[in-house]
Design an enzyme around this catalytic site. Structure first.
Site, PDB file in Angstrom:
ATOM      1  CG  HIS A 260      -1.841   1.143   1.346  1.00  0.00           C
ATOM      2  ND1 HIS A 260      -3.154   1.105   0.944  1.00  0.00           N
ATOM      3  CD2 HIS A 260      -1.634   2.397   1.808  1.00  0.00           C
ATOM      4  CE1 HIS A 260      -3.707   2.287   1.159  1.00  0.00           C
ATOM      5  NE2 HIS A 260      -2.801   3.090   1.685  1.00  0.00           N
ATOM      6  CD  GLU A 261       1.567   3.612   3.665  1.00  0.00           C
ATOM      7  OE1 GLU A 261       1.788   4.688   3.068  1.00  0.00           O
ATOM      8  OE2 GLU A 261       0.506   3.387   4.288  1.00  0.00           O
ATOM      9  CG  HIS A 264       0.218   6.300  -0.501  1.00  0.00           C
ATOM     10  ND1 HIS A 264      -0.767   7.103  -1.012  1.00  0.00           N
ATOM     11  CD2 HIS A 264      -0.381   5.537   0.457  1.00  0.00           C
ATOM     12  CE1 HIS A 264      -1.926   6.835  -0.384  1.00  0.00           C
ATOM     13  NE2 HIS A 264      -1.708   5.886   0.510  1.00  0.00           N
ATOM     14  CD  GLU A 290      -5.817   5.444   0.415  1.00  0.00           C
ATOM     15  OE1 GLU A 290      -4.866   6.229   0.610  1.00  0.00           O
ATOM     16  OE2 GLU A 290      -5.969   4.417   1.087  1.00  0.00           O
TER      17      GLU A 290
HETATM   18 ZN    ZN Z   1      -3.185   5.171   1.849  1.00  0.00          ZN
END
Ligand code: ZN
Length: 495
Positions: A260-261, A264, A290
């Site tokens: 997830h990170e 980003h 996101e």
């Molecule tokens: Zn996030």
């Protein structure tokens, strides 16, 4: 002086502001990762001093004068976009009176501590008085920004410029009934995936997570991974750092927080270098940001082909961990389970958490929902959408930190990110013909390359919604996300 020279002067001033903002962000990163515990009081002063410098620069009257002198028509596309973003920032920072901004900073830092106490004590009444103050201050801030328009829209604009509550309401109204129906079908299905059991060495989780970060294109020459209590990514351009966490019984938390990170961080790392330390040099909005983290984590990372690769790598790393084959592993990774906590929710439940927070925070900001009535409204809505009775405040309206720190208008960007990810995935599948054959080998090059080319490299060049539309080739809507969820999960559950 000619218009171009004035533009150069503005951009040189802006570049120093952006550089200082990166320094302030790195102080925050340091605080969450390696700062000695005893340094906290000094650090809060250091951060406060940096914030004061940044505020003074962002409201510097020379910005207004420069903006007036520059003719946008004399600039190229990037120049006009820079001007648009600087104008928006200047307007927002000068509209809110300094005393109000200071009072919001003071009350929210206090409220965060009181929220933590109230949550530990399972007592909403401890939190209610300060939350009332936060809501009142945010309403005041919104009124200063709204020009007589909708208060919630004015707050939302901080996180998702151009989006309106009315548009979100329409989108969420389309999501809610199909998500509620889907969760009921899945939880009632005869075939239920098994949960993961056993213990998984934490240093091996970290090693595997680093390998996966690399596989998703994270550039360790311009980033690093450390541990933190709450995973986050931080920084732009040449220095984009991420954090993750480990728990012996929950390796998926470490693995999927990392992916997830990385989503980003890859967005920030892949922005055109020509935009470095300019307003265009960072992700365009929270929702678009996101969408990158979610598509890396879910549409790619939790897909059937990629989990087949991950299953083999987990076998290599941990030995036999009790899941018989890749098909069973795909189910285990994607297991749908009822629960009270947003951050632990699966892909099907997650958006239902956001939809209720959106409705509740809108009602708080409009004044339709008094703070005292929040727990009751929360629990009623939770029973309606999740079929469960909230047993205590820490499992209900005291679970998230957001409202205590004044983040009203932030929650909907999580679901907007999922909606955008659904659209991008649909377009990506059409563009990359052998996507599944690549993912089953753990090769995300074509997938992440498509995102870099179509979306990430453009940074803040276009407005958020336009950024996604440009990448997809069609106007974003909730349809692709719903189709993706229904197709994926009914297959897993044999429906
Ligand atoms: Zn996030």
């Amino acid at each position: 002086m000619s218009g171009t020279n004035v533009y150069d002067e503005l951009m040189a001033f802006q570049r120093d502001t952006e550089a200082l903002a990166q320094v302030a962000g790195r102080l925050g990163w340091d605080q969450e990762t390696v700062m000695p515990r005893g340094a906290a009081p000094q650090r809060s002063e250091e951060i406060g001093a940096m914030e004061a410098v940044l505020h003074a620069r962002r409201t510097d009257p020379r910005i207004g004068e420069w903006l007036e002198k520059i003719d946008p028509e004399s600039l190229d596309e990037a120049g006009r976009a820079n001007l648009r973003l600087i104008r928006r920032s200047y307007r927002r920072h000068t509209r809110v009176p300094g005393a109000l901004a200071a009072e919001i900073a003071r009350v929210t830092s206090l409220a965060q501590g009181i929220w933590a106490q109230a949550r530990a004590a399972e007592d909403f009444s401890v939190f209610a008085p300060i939350l009332e103050q936060v809501v009142a201050l945010k309403r005041e801030e919104a009124a200063a920004l709204a020009d007589g328009g909708d208060l919630y829209d004015a707050l939302l604009d901080d996180y998702e410029p151009g989006m309106t509550a009315a548009e979100l309401e329409r989108m969420f109204a389309a999501l809610r009934p199909r998500l509620v129906a889907l969760r009921e079908r899945l939880l009632g299905a005869a075939r239920q995936p098994a949960p993961l059991c056993g213990e998984f060495a934490e240093e091996k989780q970290m090693a595997l997570s680093r390998e996966l970060a690399r596989a998703f294109g994270y550039d360790f020459d311009h980033g690093r991974i450390d541990k933190a209590v709450h995973p986050f990514s931080s920084g732009s351009g040449l220095d984009v750092r991420i954090t993750t966490r480990t728990a012996p019984r929950d390796p998926f938390n470490c693995i999927y927080s990392t992916i997830h990170e990385v989503g980003h961080a890859a967005y920030e790392q892949n922005i055109d270098r020509a935009f470095l330390l300019s307003p265009l040099g960072q992700g365009v909005s929270m929702g678009v940001h996101e969408s990158q983290s979610r598509i890396y984590e879910n549409q790619i990372g939790r897909s059937r082909p990629f989990t087949a690769f991950l299953f083999a790598r987990m076998r290599d790393t941990f030995g036999d961990f009790g899941v018989p084959d890749a098909e069973a592993f795909f189910g285990t990774v994607n297991r749908v389970h009822p629960g009270f906590i947003r951050t632990e929710a699966d892909e099907v439940h997650y958006n239902l958490h956001i939809l209720m927070r959106f409705d509740l925070e809108r009602a708080l900001i409009s004044g339709d929902l008094p703070v005292a009535d929040l727990p009751g409204a929360w629990n009623d809505r939770f029973a309606a959408d999740f079929g469960m009775t909230v047993d205590r405040p820490s499992n209900g309206c005291l679970q998230d930190v957001h409202w205590s720190v004044g983040l009203f208008g932030y929650f909907p960007t999580y679901t907007l990110g999922n909606v955008y990810a659904g659209c991008l995935y649909k377009a990506m599948r059409e563009a990359v013909a052998d996507l599944d054959a690549q993912l089953v080998r753990g090769d995300t090059t074509a997938a992440t390359g498509w995102l870099r080319e179509r979306l990430q490299r453009h940074g803040g060049l276009r407005e958020p919604r336009e950024t996604v539309a440009h990448a997809c080739g069609f106007a974003p809507s909730e349809g692709p996300l719903l189709d993706y969820l229904e197709e994926k999960f009914t297959a897993i559950y044999g429906l």
